[in-house]
Design an enzyme around this catalytic site. Structure first.
Site, PDB file in Angstrom:
ATOM      1  N   VAL A   8       0.823  -1.193  -0.045  1.00 12.07           N
ATOM      2  CA  VAL A   8      -0.022  -0.115  -0.058  1.00 12.07           C
ATOM      3  C   VAL A   8       0.899   1.156  -0.056  1.00 12.07           C
ATOM      4  O   VAL A   8       2.083   1.328   0.781  1.00 12.07           O
ATOM      5  CB  VAL A   8      -1.020   0.106   1.054  1.00 12.07           C
ATOM      6  N   PHE A   9       0.568   2.250  -0.816  1.00 12.80           N
ATOM      7  CA  PHE A   9       1.533   3.217  -0.914  1.00 12.80           C
ATOM      8  C   PHE A   9       0.926   4.753  -0.490  1.00 12.80           C
ATOM      9  O   PHE A   9      -0.539   4.840  -0.437  1.00 12.80           O
ATOM     10  CB  PHE A   9       1.405   3.685  -2.644  1.00 12.80           C
ATOM     11  N   GLY A  10       1.546   5.068   0.524  1.00 10.94           N
ATOM     12  CA  GLY A  10       1.001   6.404   1.287  1.00 10.94           C
ATOM     13  C   GLY A  10       1.876   7.500   0.564  1.00 10.94           C
ATOM     14  O   GLY A  10       2.947   7.528   0.682  1.00 10.94           O
ATOM     15  N   TYR A  11       1.201   8.731   0.441  1.00 13.60           N
ATOM     16  CA  TYR A  11       1.557   9.981  -0.033  1.00 13.60           C
ATOM     17  C   TYR A  11       1.315  11.079   0.667  1.00 13.60           C
ATOM     18  O   TYR A  11       1.817  12.199   0.774  1.00 13.60           O
ATOM     19  CB  TYR A  11       1.407  10.139  -1.550  1.00 13.60           C
ATOM     20  N   GLY A  12       0.431  10.820   1.819  1.00  8.97           N
ATOM     21  CA  GLY A  12       0.034  11.860   2.590  1.00  8.97           C
ATOM     22  C   GLY A  12       0.229  11.465   4.349  1.00  8.97           C
ATOM     23  O   GLY A  12       1.331  11.177   4.584  1.00  8.97           O
ATOM     24  N   SER A  13      -0.822  11.696   5.170  1.00  6.95           N
ATOM     25  CA  SER A  13      -0.391  11.083   6.578  1.00  6.95           C
ATOM     26  C   SER A  13      -0.008   9.698   6.714  1.00  6.95           C
ATOM     27  O   SER A  13       0.536   9.489   7.486  1.00  6.95           O
ATOM     28  CB  SER A  13      -1.608  11.386   7.118  1.00  6.95           C
ATOM     29  N   GLU A  84      -9.475   6.206   6.058  1.00  7.79           N
ATOM     30  CA  GLU A  84      -9.531   6.906   4.966  1.00  7.79           C
ATOM     31  C   GLU A  84     -11.256   7.099   4.309  1.00  7.79           C
ATOM     32  O   GLU A  84     -11.093   7.341   3.260  1.00  7.79           O
ATOM     33  CB  GLU A  84      -8.558   6.354   3.723  1.00  7.79           C
TER      34      GLU A  84
HETATM   35  C1  SIN Z   1      -2.352   8.867   1.819  1.00 10.82           C
HETATM   36  O1  SIN Z   1      -1.479   9.304   3.203  1.00 10.82           O
HETATM   37  O2  SIN Z   1      -1.812   8.078   1.227  1.00 10.82           O
HETATM   38  C2  SIN Z   1      -3.781   9.380   1.897  1.00 10.82           C
HETATM   39  C3  SIN Z   1      -3.976  10.539   2.356  1.00 10.82           C
HETATM   40  C4  SIN Z   1      -4.047  10.984   3.849  1.00 10.82           C
HETATM   41  O3  SIN Z   1      -4.365  10.053   4.837  1.00 10.82           O
HETATM   42  O4  SIN Z   1      -3.274  11.910   4.295  1.00 10.82           O
END
Ligand code: SIN
Length: 181
Positions: A8-13, A84
């Site tokens: 799983v890829f995360g780009y924010g929190s 999410e």
């Molecule tokens: C993420 O981090 O990949 C999704 C956006 C968030 O939860 O900030």
């Protein structure tokens, strides 16, 4: 790798707030998307009456988005789907794992333009004012942004949109301190 493992890829929190178990963590790159503070947050960094602003991804064929990929067991998705839940949907993709120099199948969460919490863009000052004014059950919206910029720096990632918002938010916070002093 066990067959029920997933990336799983995360780009924010999901880069800096890791409240789930994982088997591996790798710096990773997603091709064709870029981060934008265009999603409303009713449940974490704002409220239904006064939503905050959090990141989603928008299509941008020439862009690369760097983040973190986690290898997790299938059961972790129940937690992530709940976390999410405010407009994000799972999306399948190919992910590039930077250090392994390998591509794997993975999932990321995206809040598309047609979700009810989507806010869309604006100029940096307007977005920064909105972020400074917003608070929710997970804390202040400014902390979300500043934690993200710190995490991106640690990855060596320069995201123009996010860094511009950081500069504006810090300027507004300084002005507020000076005015209150
Ligand atoms: C993420 O981090 O990949 C999704 C956006 C968030 O939860 O900030």
């Amino acid at each position: 790798m066990a067959t029920d493992d997933h990336w799983v890829f995360g780009y924010g929190s999901l880069i800096y707030k890791v409240d789930f178990p994982f088997l591996d963590r790798e710096v990773a790159t997603l091709r064709g998307w870029e981060r934008r503070f265009w999603q409303g947050s009713h449940d974490h960094r704002g409220t239904p009456e006064a939503p905050g602003r959090v990141v989603t991804l928008v299509r941008s064929p020439a862009s690369l988005c760097r983040g973190v990929a986690y290898r997790v067991e299938e059961s972790v998705f129940a937690h992530l789907d709940h976390r999410e839940k405010n407009g994000y949907e799972r999306h399948r993709t190919r992910l590039y794992l930077d250090h392994r120099e390998a591509t794997v199948s993975g999932t990321f969460y995206i809040a598309a333009e047609d979700n009810p919490a989507f806010l869309g863009g604006g100029d940096d000052r307007e977005l920064a004012r909105h972020i400074v004014a917003s608070h929710g059950p997970s804390g202040s919206n400014a902390d979300y942004l500043l934690s993200l910029t710190q995490a991106l720096r640690e990855l060596g990632e320069h995201d123009e949109h996010v860094m511009n918002l950081e500069r504006e938010v810090l300027r507004l916070q300084n002005e507020a301190c000076t005015a209150g002093a």
